[in-house]
Design a protein around this motif. Structure first.
Motif, PDB file in Angstrom:
ATOM      1  N   CYS A   1      -5.834  -8.388   4.871  1.00 20.96           N
ATOM      2  CA  CYS A   1      -5.332  -8.816   6.174  1.00 20.96           C
ATOM      3  C   CYS A   1      -3.937  -8.291   6.437  1.00 20.96           C
ATOM      4  N   THR A   2      -3.288  -7.752   5.406  1.00 15.00           N
ATOM      5  CA  THR A   2      -1.915  -7.301   5.580  1.00 15.00           C
ATOM      6  C   THR A   2      -1.802  -5.794   5.594  1.00 15.00           C
ATOM      7  N   GLU A   3      -2.927  -5.105   5.686  1.00 16.36           N
ATOM      8  CA  GLU A   3      -2.889  -3.652   5.583  1.00 16.36           C
ATOM      9  C   GLU A   3      -2.039  -3.031   6.679  1.00 16.36           C
ATOM     10  N   ASN A   4      -1.189  -2.081   6.266  1.00 20.36           N
ATOM     11  CA  ASN A   4      -0.403  -1.298   7.209  1.00 20.36           C
ATOM     12  C   ASN A   4       0.401  -2.179   8.160  1.00 20.36           C
TER      13      ASN A   4
ATOM     14  N   VAL B   1     -13.199 -12.380  13.670  1.00 26.07           N
ATOM     15  CA  VAL B   1     -13.779 -11.592  12.576  1.00 26.07           C
ATOM     16  C   VAL B   1     -13.115 -10.220  12.517  1.00 26.07           C
ATOM     17  N   SER B   2     -12.834  -9.648  13.685  1.00 21.11           N
ATOM     18  CA  SER B   2     -12.154  -8.349  13.746  1.00 21.11           C
ATOM     19  C   SER B   2     -10.764  -8.436  13.129  1.00 21.11           C
ATOM     20  N   ARG B   3     -10.041  -9.491  13.449  1.00 17.92           N
ATOM     21  CA  ARG B   3      -8.690  -9.650  12.908  1.00 17.92           C
ATOM     22  C   ARG B   3      -8.718  -9.798  11.395  1.00 17.92           C
ATOM     23  N   TYR B   4      -9.734 -10.442  10.881  1.00 19.16           N
ATOM     24  CA  TYR B   4      -9.801 -10.678   9.443  1.00 19.16           C
ATOM     25  C   TYR B   4     -10.172  -9.418   8.660  1.00 19.16           C
TER      26      TYR B   4
ATOM     27  N   ARG C   1      -5.781  -3.685  11.133  1.00 15.61           N
ATOM     28  CA  ARG C   1      -5.097  -2.441  11.506  1.00 15.61           C
ATOM     29  C   ARG C   1      -5.782  -1.775  12.683  1.00 15.61           C
ATOM     30  N   ILE C   2      -7.129  -1.843  12.718  1.00 17.00           N
ATOM     31  CA  ILE C   2      -7.855  -1.226  13.825  1.00 17.00           C
ATOM     32  C   ILE C   2      -7.653  -2.018  15.105  1.00 17.00           C
ATOM     33  N   VAL C   3      -7.583  -3.325  14.999  1.00 13.94           N
ATOM     34  CA  VAL C   3      -7.270  -4.149  16.170  1.00 13.94           C
ATOM     35  C   VAL C   3      -5.935  -3.726  16.751  1.00 13.94           C
TER      36      VAL C   3
END
Length: 328
Positions: free
Chosen positions: A19-22, A233-236, A240-242
């Motif tokens: 969840c913390t990527e980039n 679900v997208s946020r989880y 990064r894509i969101v």
């Protein structure tokens, strides 16, 4: 497609993506130079939605469904995509055998770095949110048709562009997404039966060993004044894509559609791509920011016809996706 509340803890044993990527990529002082993109034609996208609606409801095991599937595959081929039609034989919530078909169109098939753009192309078999004709299927101009229309236009644009994006693009049209248990059914126990095509694909990808960098799902993206919240679900699975997509939309002038607000967690096609295929995928979907309802007001009713479709909404999503692709 339906809303299902899910706690983040329920995903922990399945998640592979941090969840913390980039996290540092959101620095507001960073200047992003967008790569020039070809023109997205909203009139063409609108016409693609109209052509689907003209077939009537696209419910599995019907002639309209089969004819529309042939149309989608032929359009992908006409625009230069390599097309695979994946049979999907599944059983519905009520025991009905469904003859479905996932349709995959690959652009730049030789590229090793791949991005999935997806939508479901089937429509709801009942109007369970309507006050009349509840047992009749709906036209699904927005819920089904809009995402397909945008992606067929993207296939046309990229296929005819002098300079294609550097990445490979796999456009996946999932079938039997919306053949779930009606809200009026007395027995609501067990699996509700949605998203059967995407679950099948996640378990049986069209190419053995297939993988993608990430994916973007479109669902109900064509109504007037849409509000695309950052779905849970997208946020989880793919934060990064969101961030990438919402910031791109803001730069392109569509921040009024892509709202900087967290939305609920949904069971939609992207859930199974994330959980089973282990490919981070987000969902661009029209959600009510007030929380009074989940989806647009004509959801699963007979009013989901061409009168709900707005060209500016199609353009906003299409231009944003093109820019994301060409920036890779």
């Amino acid at each position: 497609m339906f809303k299902q509340k899910m706690t983040i803890a329920a995903f922990c044993c399945l998640a592979l993506f941090s969840c913390t990527e980039n996290a540092g990529s959101d620095n507001n002082t960073t200047v992003v130079k967008d790569t020039p993109i070809p023109t997205f034609n909203a009139d063409s996208a609108y016409q693609y939605v109209q052509q689907q609606v003209d077939f009537g409801p696209r419910v599995a095991n019907t002639m309209a469904h089969d004819m529309c599937g042939e149309f989608i595959a032929s359009e992908l081929q006409r625009h230069g995509a390599k097309v695979i039609e994946q049979p999907v034989y599944v059983t519905a919530y009520d025991g009905t055998s469904l003859n479905g078909k996932n349709i995959i169109g690959s652009i730049n098939p030789e590229a090793t770095t791949r991005i999935i753009l997806a939508a479901h192309w089937d429509t709801r078999q009942v109007a369970d949110q309507d006050s009349v004709r509840k047992n009749e299927p709906i036209l699904g101009a927005n819920d089904g048709g809009s995402g397909v229309g945008i992606l067929l236009e993207l296939a046309r644009v990229i296929g005819n562009a002098e300079n294609k994006p550097d990445v490979g693009v796999d456009i996946i049209f999932f079938d039997v997404e919306d053949y779930g248990r009606p809200a009026f059914a007395e027995d609501q126990s067990g699996d509700s039966g949605y998203c059967l095509g995407s679950k099948y694909w996640a378990e049986n990808p069209h190419i053995e060993g297939y993988s993608a960098y990430y994916g973007i799902l479109l669902d109900m993206v064509g109504s007037k004044n849409p509000t695309f919240l950052k779905e849970g679900v997208s946020r989880y699975f793919a934060p990064r894509i969101v961030r990438k997509v919402w910031k791109t939309a803001e730069r392109k002038g569509f921040g009024n559609m892509f709202i900087n607000q967290d939305g609920p967690e949904l069971t939609d096609d992207h859930l199974y791509v994330n959980q089973i295929a282990k490919i981070p995928m987000i969902d661009i979907i029209d959600l009510d920011p007030s929380g009074e309802r989940t989806f647009f007001k004509h959801w699963h009713t007979h009013a989901d016809d061409m009168s709900t479709i707005d060209k500016e909404s199609l353009k906003g999503v299409g231009v944003t996706l093109l820019q994301v692709l060409y920036n890779e």
